[in-house]
Write a protein that holds these residues in place. Structure first.
Motif, PDB file in Angstrom:
ATOM      1  N   ALA A  37      73.272  15.585  59.015  1.00 24.77           N
ATOM      2  CA  ALA A  37      73.756  16.244  60.231  1.00 24.77           C
ATOM      3  C   ALA A  37      73.594  17.742  60.183  1.00 24.77           C
ATOM      4  CB  ALA A  37      75.232  15.905  60.440  1.00 24.77           C
ATOM      5  N   ALA A  38      73.083  18.287  59.079  1.00 25.85           N
ATOM      6  CA  ALA A  38      73.110  19.737  58.940  1.00 25.85           C
ATOM      7  C   ALA A  38      71.810  20.333  58.426  1.00 25.85           C
ATOM      8  CB  ALA A  38      74.243  20.128  58.008  1.00 25.85           C
ATOM      9  N   THR A  39      70.681  19.683  58.701  1.00 28.11           N
ATOM     10  CA  THR A  39      69.433  20.194  58.153  1.00 28.11           C
ATOM     11  C   THR A  39      68.622  21.007  59.137  1.00 28.11           C
ATOM     12  OG1 THR A  39      68.369  18.098  58.716  1.00 28.11           O
ATOM     13  CG2 THR A  39      69.178  18.355  56.466  1.00 28.11           C
ATOM     14  N   ALA A  40      68.738  20.772  60.406  1.00 30.87           N
ATOM     15  CA  ALA A  40      67.794  21.353  61.350  1.00 30.87           C
ATOM     16  C   ALA A  40      68.066  22.801  61.677  1.00 30.87           C
ATOM     17  CB  ALA A  40      67.779  20.540  62.641  1.00 30.87           C
ATOM     18  N   ALA A  41      69.305  23.217  61.739  1.00 34.92           N
ATOM     19  CA  ALA A  41      69.663  24.555  62.199  1.00 34.92           C
ATOM     20  C   ALA A  41      68.982  24.832  63.533  1.00 34.92           C
ATOM     21  CB  ALA A  41      69.277  25.606  61.172  1.00 34.92           C
ATOM     22  N   ARG A  42      68.910  23.800  64.369  1.00 35.14           N
ATOM     23  CA  ARG A  42      68.177  23.923  65.630  1.00 35.14           C
ATOM     24  C   ARG A  42      69.127  24.006  66.810  1.00 35.14           C
ATOM     25  NH1 ARG A  42      63.875  19.384  66.569  1.00 35.14           N
ATOM     26  NH2 ARG A  42      62.516  20.779  65.414  1.00 35.14           N
ATOM     27  N   ALA A  43      70.091  23.115  66.911  1.00 38.93           N
ATOM     28  CA  ALA A  43      71.023  23.120  68.030  1.00 38.93           C
ATOM     29  C   ALA A  43      72.173  24.078  67.741  1.00 38.93           C
ATOM     30  CB  ALA A  43      71.563  21.708  68.266  1.00 38.93           C
ATOM     31  N   ALA A  44      72.524  24.879  68.737  1.00 43.85           N
ATOM     32  CA  ALA A  44      73.595  25.847  68.561  1.00 43.85           C
ATOM     33  C   ALA A  44      74.923  25.133  68.366  1.00 43.85           C
ATOM     34  CB  ALA A  44      73.656  26.775  69.771  1.00 43.85           C
ATOM     35  N   ALA A  45      75.794  25.733  67.557  1.00 51.48           N
ATOM     36  CA  ALA A  45      77.123  25.198  67.295  1.00 51.48           C
ATOM     37  C   ALA A  45      78.103  26.362  67.336  1.00 51.48           C
ATOM     38  CB  ALA A  45      77.174  24.507  65.939  1.00 51.48           C
ATOM     39  N   PRO A  46      79.373  26.113  67.631  1.00 51.85           N
ATOM     40  CA  PRO A  46      80.358  27.193  67.590  1.00 51.85           C
ATOM     41  C   PRO A  46      80.390  27.825  66.207  1.00 51.85           C
ATOM     42  CG  PRO A  46      81.287  25.209  68.594  1.00 51.85           C
ATOM     43  CD  PRO A  46      79.969  24.815  67.993  1.00 51.85           C
ATOM     44  N   PRO A  47      80.548  29.146  66.113  1.00 51.63           N
ATOM     45  CA  PRO A  47      80.578  29.794  64.799  1.00 51.63           C
ATOM     46  C   PRO A  47      81.567  29.153  63.842  1.00 51.63           C
ATOM     47  CG  PRO A  47      80.452  31.441  66.515  1.00 51.63           C
ATOM     48  CD  PRO A  47      80.649  30.125  67.211  1.00 51.63           C
ATOM     49  N   GLU A  48      82.699  28.717  64.365  1.00 53.19           N
ATOM     50  CA  GLU A  48      83.712  28.119  63.508  1.00 53.19           C
ATOM     51  C   GLU A  48      83.220  26.837  62.836  1.00 53.19           C
ATOM     52  OE1 GLU A  48      85.434  31.139  65.883  1.00 53.19           O
ATOM     53  OE2 GLU A  48      84.214  29.400  66.484  1.00 53.19           O
ATOM     54  N   ALA A  49      82.235  26.168  63.459  1.00 54.30           N
ATOM     55  CA  ALA A  49      81.677  24.957  62.858  1.00 54.30           C
ATOM     56  C   ALA A  49      80.953  25.266  61.557  1.00 54.30           C
ATOM     57  CB  ALA A  49      80.725  24.273  63.843  1.00 54.30           C
ATOM     58  N   MET A  79      69.180  35.504  64.774  1.00 54.77           N
ATOM     59  CA  MET A  79      69.685  34.152  64.595  1.00 54.77           C
ATOM     60  C   MET A  79      70.356  34.033  63.236  1.00 54.77           C
ATOM     61  SD  MET A  79      66.743  31.637  66.123  1.00 54.77           S
ATOM     62  CE  MET A  79      66.352  31.647  67.868  1.00 54.77           C
ATOM     63  N   ILE A  80      71.498  33.389  63.207  1.00 53.50           N
ATOM     64  CA  ILE A  80      72.220  33.164  61.957  1.00 53.50           C
ATOM     65  C   ILE A  80      72.606  31.694  61.883  1.00 53.50           C
ATOM     66  CG2 ILE A  80      74.259  33.739  60.594  1.00 53.50           C
ATOM     67  CD1 ILE A  80      74.312  36.458  61.951  1.00 53.50           C
ATOM     68  N   ALA A  81      72.312  31.080  60.751  1.00 52.61           N
ATOM     69  CA  ALA A  81      72.706  29.690  60.526  1.00 52.61           C
ATOM     70  C   ALA A  81      73.577  29.629  59.281  1.00 52.61           C
ATOM     71  CB  ALA A  81      71.485  28.798  60.340  1.00 52.61           C
ATOM     72  N   ARG A  82      74.565  28.763  59.312  1.00 48.27           N
ATOM     73  CA  ARG A  82      75.394  28.517  58.127  1.00 48.27           C
ATOM     74  C   ARG A  82      75.719  27.030  58.063  1.00 48.27           C
ATOM     75  NH1 ARG A  82      80.927  29.365  55.840  1.00 48.27           N
ATOM     76  NH2 ARG A  82      80.519  29.927  53.675  1.00 48.27           N
ATOM     77  N   LYS A  83      75.647  26.484  56.851  1.00 46.44           N
ATOM     78  CA  LYS A  83      75.857  25.060  56.636  1.00 46.44           C
ATOM     79  C   LYS A  83      74.926  24.231  57.522  1.00 46.44           C
ATOM     80  CE  LYS A  83      80.669  25.666  55.227  1.00 46.44           C
ATOM     81  NZ  LYS A  83      82.078  25.284  55.455  1.00 46.44           N
ATOM     82  N   LYS A  85      73.968  24.836  60.482  1.00 44.88           N
ATOM     83  CA  LYS A  85      74.277  24.923  61.911  1.00 44.88           C
ATOM     84  C   LYS A  85      73.931  26.312  62.417  1.00 44.88           C
ATOM     85  CE  LYS A  85      78.081  21.557  61.780  1.00 44.88           C
ATOM     86  NZ  LYS A  85      77.885  21.146  60.377  1.00 44.88           N
ATOM     87  N   LEU A  86      73.286  26.365  63.559  1.00 42.60           N
ATOM     88  CA  LEU A  86      72.917  27.630  64.181  1.00 42.60           C
ATOM     89  C   LEU A  86      74.148  28.189  64.879  1.00 42.60           C
ATOM     90  CD1 LEU A  86      70.605  29.595  64.796  1.00 42.60           C
ATOM     91  CD2 LEU A  86      70.079  28.214  66.807  1.00 42.60           C
ATOM     92  N   VAL A  87      74.796  29.179  64.267  1.00 40.06           N
ATOM     93  CA  VAL A  87      76.099  29.641  64.743  1.00 40.06           C
ATOM     94  C   VAL A  87      76.024  30.932  65.543  1.00 40.06           C
ATOM     95  CG1 VAL A  87      77.324  28.485  62.875  1.00 40.06           C
ATOM     96  CG2 VAL A  87      76.561  30.867  62.577  1.00 40.06           C
ATOM     97  N   TYR A  88      74.852  31.584  65.571  1.00 38.32           N
ATOM     98  CA  TYR A  88      74.733  32.822  66.340  1.00 38.32           C
ATOM     99  C   TYR A  88      73.294  33.009  66.773  1.00 38.32           C
ATOM    100  CZ  TYR A  88      74.644  37.837  67.446  1.00 38.32           C
ATOM    101  OH  TYR A  88      74.467  39.043  68.072  1.00 38.32           O
ATOM    102  N   THR A  89      73.094  33.245  68.048  1.00 35.52           N
ATOM    103  CA  THR A  89      71.786  33.630  68.565  1.00 35.52           C
ATOM    104  C   THR A  89      71.975  34.768  69.546  1.00 35.52           C
ATOM    105  OG1 THR A  89      71.845  32.075  70.421  1.00 35.52           O
ATOM    106  CG2 THR A  89      70.849  31.291  68.379  1.00 35.52           C
ATOM    107  N   SER A  90      71.012  35.668  69.574  1.00 39.04           N
ATOM    108  CA  SER A  90      71.097  36.790  70.497  1.00 39.04           C
ATOM    109  C   SER A  90      69.696  37.279  70.818  1.00 39.04           C
ATOM    110  CB  SER A  90      71.913  37.927  69.875  1.00 39.04           C
ATOM    111  OG  SER A  90      71.972  39.033  70.745  1.00 39.04           O
ATOM    112  N   ALA A  91      69.413  37.458  72.084  1.00 39.54           N
ATOM    113  CA  ALA A  91      68.164  38.067  72.540  1.00 39.54           C
ATOM    114  C   ALA A  91      68.553  39.218  73.456  1.00 39.54           C
ATOM    115  CB  ALA A  91      67.296  37.057  73.276  1.00 39.54           C
TER     116      ALA A  91
END
Length: 411
Positions: A37-49, A79-83, A85-91
Motif C-alpha cells: 500500500a505504500a510503494t507508489a508515492a503517486r496518489a496524494a495523501a494527507p500529510p498526517e498519513a 513534492m515530498i513523500a514519506r512512508k 505516501k505523497l504528502v505534499y505537492t506544490s506548483a
C-alpha cells in the motif's frame, strides 16, 4: 530546514548563473515504504498519513511564494513523500516568465546534474547483470583511455594505475570540468577540444557524438592520479559511454528499457518531442542576482550524444518515482531495478579518510555540504557536522538550474 534549502538554492544561483525553477522530491522512511500500500508515492495523501504536519509543510509554500514575488525564481515544483505516501505537492509561479502559463506538476525540467544518479544506477544494473565490474579499467570499454597521462606542475606523467569504473562513479578518475578546474593547461585543452565552451554553456557537448567526445577527452591529461582525489567532473559523461559499450545500446535506449519504462517515468529522457515542448520550464533572461545572461541546452531535438552528466530532462513526479525506488531498496510497484545490497553499496561512503576533496571549486561542490560520496550520490556520514538538518545515511544531489532531490531513509 526551509531557510537552509532556500539559502542553498540562492547560493546555487551564484554558482550556476540561473534558476529556471525548483523541484525538490524528498523521500524518507524507507523501512515502511516497501509495503504494497505504500510503494507508489503517486496518489496524494494527507500529510498526517505520512506522519508529517500540514501546517509546517505550508511554510514551504509561503517561503517559495515570497521567492517568486521577489523575482528570485519564476516558479517552483516541490513534492515530498514519506512512508511511500505523497504528502505534499506544490506548483507555484509560472513555467515561463515570458508568458502567463502557470507552473504545473507535470512541467518538464532540464535536470542537468541530476542526470548523474540515474546514469550511475544504469551502470550498476550492468554490474548486477555481470556485464560490468567496478574494478574494470575504463580502457577495457573505451580503449582511447589506455595510455592517458596526468598533468602535474612539472609536466605530463604516466598514470600510476588505470582509472576504473568505480573511479567514474565516485568522481576520483581525474577527469575535470573545464569551468571548475584550476589547471590552466587542462582547461585550455578542454576548450580547444570543444569540451568546454566559455561564454556559451561550458559543459554542453550535445553537438558531437559519444565517440568524438571520448576521443577528444582521452587526449587530454587527467588533473589527478586516478583514485587519489575527489573532484566533481566529466566522469559521469564517460560512465555513460561505458554503459553504451557494455550494453551495446545507446545510453538513452538502455535507460529507457531498464529504468524509465519499468518505473513509468514517461516524461524522462534526453530530449523533448515537439508536442511536449510547451511543458518545458524556462528561466529569466538574466540571473536576478548576478545580472548575467542565462544560457540553456537545446532540448528540442535529439542530441549528438546522451550526456550522462548533464543531459537529462524529467518532471518532479518522474524523479520522485526514481527516488522512491532508491528509498525502497531498489524496487517500486513490483519492479525490481537493483538489489537492496547494491543500493546499500551505492549509498555508502566510498571516499573514507584516505581520499581528500580537491581544494578547488570542483572539490568545494561537495566540501561545502560536509557530505562524503558514494557511487553517484552524495552521502551524509552522520547526523551532525553538516550545515543542514538531516540524518546519517541520507543521500542527495542537485543540478545546474536549481534542481535538488534527497532521500532520507531514517527520517
Amino acid at each position: 530546514m526551509i531557510s537552509s534549502l532556500r539559502h542553498r538554492l540562492r547560493s546555487k544561483v551564484l554558482l550556476i548563473v540561473a534558476i529556471a525553477a525548483l523541484f525538490a522530491p524528498v523521500v524518507a522512511d524507507a523501512q515502511q515504504a516497501t509495503s504494497p500500500a505504500a510503494t507508489a508515492a503517486r496518489a496524494a495523501a494527507p500529510p498526517e498519513a505520512g506522519g508529517m504536519s500540514a501546517a509546517r509543510l505550508e511554510r514551504l509554500t509561503s517561503a517559495f511564494k515570497k521567492e517568486i514575488e521577489d523575482k528570485r525564481v519564476p516558479g517552483a515544483v516541490m513534492m515530498i513523500a514519506r512512508k511511500g505516501k505523497l504528502v505534499y505537492t506544490s506548483a507555484l509561479g509560472v513555467r515561463d516568465p515570458k508568458g502567463a502559463d502557470p507552473m504545473r506538476l507535470d512541467t518538464i525540467f532540464r535536470i542537468y546534474s541530476m542526470t548523474k544518479p540515474m546514469v550511475s544506477v544504469a551502470a550498476m544494473i550492468l554490474v548486477e547483470d555481470g556485464a560490468l565490474q567496478l574494478t574494470d579499467p575504463v580502457a577495457k570499454w573505451l580503449p582511447a583511455f589506455k595510455d592517458v597521462k596526468v598533468s602535474t606542475s612539472s609536466g605530463e606523467v604516466a598514470a600510476q594505475r588505470a582509472m576504473t569504473v568505480q573511479d567514474l562513479l565516485r568522481h576520483t578518475a581525474g577527469l575535470p570540468y573545464g569551468e571548475l578546474t584550476q589547471n590552466a593547461t587542462v582547461k585550455d585543452a578542454l576548450a580547444q577540444a570543444g569540451l568546454c565552451k566559455p561564454g556559451v554553456i561550458e559543459f554542453d557537448v550535445r553537438d558531437m557524438t559519444g565517440a568524438e567526445e571520448v576521443e577528444r577527452l582521452a587526449r587530454i591529461p587527467l588533473i589527478h592520479q586516478p583514485g587519489t582525489t575527489w573532484e566533481y567532473s566529466l566522469a559521469t559523461d564517460v560512465l555513460g559511454r561505458v554503459v553504451e559499450a557494455a550494453s551495446g545500446k545507446r545510453l538513452s535506449d538502455f535507460m529507457s528499457e531498464r529504468l524509465f519504462k519499468p518505473l513509468e517515468m514517461s516524461d524522462t529522457g534526453f530530449w523533448v518531442p515537439e508536442a511536449r515542448m510547451a511543458r518545458v520550464a524556462e528561466p529569466f533572461d538574466k540571473d536576478p542576482l548576478a545580472g548575467t545572461a542565462i544560457k540553456l541546452i537545446d532540448v528540442s531535438k535529439p542530441p549528438g550524444n546522451d550526456s550522462g552528466g548533464a543531459g537529462g530532462l524529467s518532471t518532479a513526479g518522474d524523479y520522485l518515482r526514481f527516488a522512491q525506488m532508491m528509498a525502497n531498496g531498489g524496487v517500486l510497484d513490483g519492479q525490481r531495478i537493483l538489489s537492496r545490497t547494491t543500493v546499500k553499496l551505492m549509498t555508502s561512503d566510498h571516499l573514507g579518510s584516505r581520499l581528500p576533496l580537491a581544494p578547488t571549486p570542483g572539490g568545494a561542490v561537495l566540501g561545502a555540504s560536509t557530505y562524503t560520496f558514494g557511487l553517484g550520490f552524495a552521502v551524509r556520514p552522520s547526523d551532525g557536522i553538516a550545515p543542514v538538518p538531516g540524518s546519517a545515511g541520507a543521500v542527495y544531489w542537485g543540478g545546474y538550474g536549481g534542481r535538488v532531490f534527497w532521500v532520507g531513509p531514517q527520517a
